[in-house]
Design a protein around this motif. Structure first.
Motif, PDB file in Angstrom:
ATOM      1  N   ILE A   1      12.252  -7.750  19.814  1.00  0.00           N
ATOM      2  CA  ILE A   1      12.949  -6.853  20.741  1.00  0.00           C
ATOM      3  C   ILE A   1      14.455  -7.130  20.780  1.00  0.00           C
ATOM      4  N   ASP A   2      14.852  -8.386  20.689  1.00  0.00           N
ATOM      5  CA  ASP A   2      16.231  -8.789  20.950  1.00  0.00           C
ATOM      6  C   ASP A   2      17.291  -8.083  20.104  1.00  0.00           C
ATOM      7  N   PRO A   3      17.171  -8.021  18.753  1.00  0.00           N
ATOM      8  CA  PRO A   3      18.234  -7.348  18.006  1.00  0.00           C
ATOM      9  C   PRO A   3      18.328  -5.855  18.306  1.00  0.00           C
ATOM     10  N   ILE A   4      17.197  -5.219  18.515  1.00  0.00           N
ATOM     11  CA  ILE A   4      17.211  -3.780  18.805  1.00  0.00           C
ATOM     12  C   ILE A   4      17.820  -3.529  20.179  1.00  0.00           C
ATOM     13  N   LYS A   5      17.416  -4.322  21.151  1.00  0.00           N
ATOM     14  CA  LYS A   5      17.937  -4.160  22.509  1.00  0.00           C
ATOM     15  C   LYS A   5      19.436  -4.437  22.559  1.00  0.00           C
ATOM     16  N   THR A   6      19.878  -5.480  21.864  1.00  0.00           N
ATOM     17  CA  THR A   6      21.312  -5.792  21.808  1.00  0.00           C
ATOM     18  C   THR A   6      22.086  -4.655  21.161  1.00  0.00           C
ATOM     19  N   HIS A   7      21.526  -4.102  20.100  1.00  0.00           N
ATOM     20  CA  HIS A   7      22.187  -2.967  19.426  1.00  0.00           C
ATOM     21  C   HIS A   7      22.273  -1.767  20.367  1.00  0.00           C
ATOM     22  N   LEU A   8      21.201  -1.471  21.087  1.00  0.00           N
ATOM     23  CA  LEU A   8      21.213  -0.325  21.988  1.00  0.00           C
ATOM     24  C   LEU A   8      22.153  -0.525  23.169  1.00  0.00           C
ATOM     25  N   MET A   9      22.267  -1.776  23.654  1.00  0.00           N
ATOM     26  CA  MET A   9      23.118  -2.041  24.817  1.00  0.00           C
ATOM     27  C   MET A   9      24.598  -2.118  24.461  1.00  0.00           C
TER      28      MET A   9
ATOM     29  N   ILE B   1      15.697   2.041  29.306  1.00  0.00           N
ATOM     30  CA  ILE B   1      15.635   2.690  30.611  1.00  0.00           C
ATOM     31  C   ILE B   1      15.618   1.582  31.653  1.00  0.00           C
ATOM     32  N   GLU B   2      16.679   1.523  32.450  1.00  0.00           N
ATOM     33  CA  GLU B   2      16.836   0.507  33.491  1.00  0.00           C
ATOM     34  C   GLU B   2      16.644  -0.908  32.948  1.00  0.00           C
ATOM     35  N   GLY B   3      17.180  -1.161  31.761  1.00  0.00           N
ATOM     36  CA  GLY B   3      17.145  -2.495  31.168  1.00  0.00           C
ATOM     37  C   GLY B   3      15.875  -2.838  30.415  1.00  0.00           C
ATOM     38  N   LEU B   4      14.875  -1.959  30.428  1.00  0.00           N
ATOM     39  CA  LEU B   4      13.629  -2.183  29.697  1.00  0.00           C
ATOM     40  C   LEU B   4      13.605  -1.310  28.449  1.00  0.00           C
ATOM     41  N   MET B   5      13.034  -1.855  27.389  1.00  0.00           N
ATOM     42  CA  MET B   5      12.992  -1.124  26.125  1.00  0.00           C
ATOM     43  C   MET B   5      11.655  -0.400  25.985  1.00  0.00           C
ATOM     44  N   TYR B   6      11.748   0.862  25.572  1.00  0.00           N
ATOM     45  CA  TYR B   6      10.572   1.701  25.386  1.00  0.00           C
ATOM     46  C   TYR B   6      10.588   2.300  23.987  1.00  0.00           C
ATOM     47  N   LYS B   7       9.406   2.459  23.402  1.00  0.00           N
ATOM     48  CA  LYS B   7       9.265   3.123  22.116  1.00  0.00           C
ATOM     49  C   LYS B   7       9.091   4.608  22.386  1.00  0.00           C
ATOM     50  N   ARG B   8       9.891   5.411  21.689  1.00  0.00           N
ATOM     51  CA  ARG B   8       9.818   6.860  21.857  1.00  0.00           C
ATOM     52  C   ARG B   8       8.800   7.457  20.904  1.00  0.00           C
ATOM     53  N   SER B   9       8.234   8.590  21.298  1.00  0.00           N
ATOM     54  CA  SER B   9       7.302   9.304  20.457  1.00  0.00           C
ATOM     55  C   SER B   9       7.325  10.773  20.845  1.00  0.00           C
TER      56      SER B   9
END
Length: 138
Positions: A6-14, A38-46
């Motif tokens: 999760i960390d690299p993706i979340k850092t990239h998004l933030m 969304i509000e600091g939590l990462m979600y997978k879109r579909s």
């Protein structure tokens, strides 16, 4: 917390952070398109199912345990357990493999299989031609 997928993706998004390697930049950019914060939590879109909350490995273990043994437990197989977790709106990239590994290590399943093997009981399940339980209770 230890570093996980999760960390690299979340850092990239933030923050828009990108790694130094050009190939890793491309991979991260493509992977990040499938996720939202969304509000600091990462979600997978579909397109087909609602957003799925992304889980860290420790959270995933807890969800596996609670789904299999807890208040909503049904003692499912690996594939059914991974689908149930998806219906509960959770996501981890190794969900199917983790569910199968977890099922193989569940004590009650191993004990039941061992009991059946020791007593020459064949494990097979099938459908009846009628589709009802004996006695017509369904």
């Amino acid at each position: 917390m230890t570093s996980c997928w999760i960390d690299p993706i979340k850092t990239h998004l933030m923050t828009g952070w990108l790694p130094d390697d050009a190939q890793e930049v491309r991979q991260l950019s493509v992977r990040a398109l499938r996720y939202s914060l969304i509000e600091g939590l990462m979600y997978k879109r579909s397109f087909v199912i609602p957003y799925l909350k992304c889980l860290r490995p420790l959270e995933a273990e807890e969800v596996l345990k609670e789904s299999q043994e807890g208040i909503c437990g049904q003692h499912l197989g690996g594939r059914a357990l991974s689908h149930k977790i998806t219906r509960l709106r959770f996501y981890m990239p190794t969900m199917f493999a983790d569910a199968n590994a977890y099922i193989k290590n569940v004590t009650d399943v191993r004990e039941f299989t061992e009991y059946c093997n020791n007593n020459n009981i064949k494990l097979h399940f099938g459908w009846t031609s009628i589709g009802k339980q004996a006695g017509g209770s369904c």
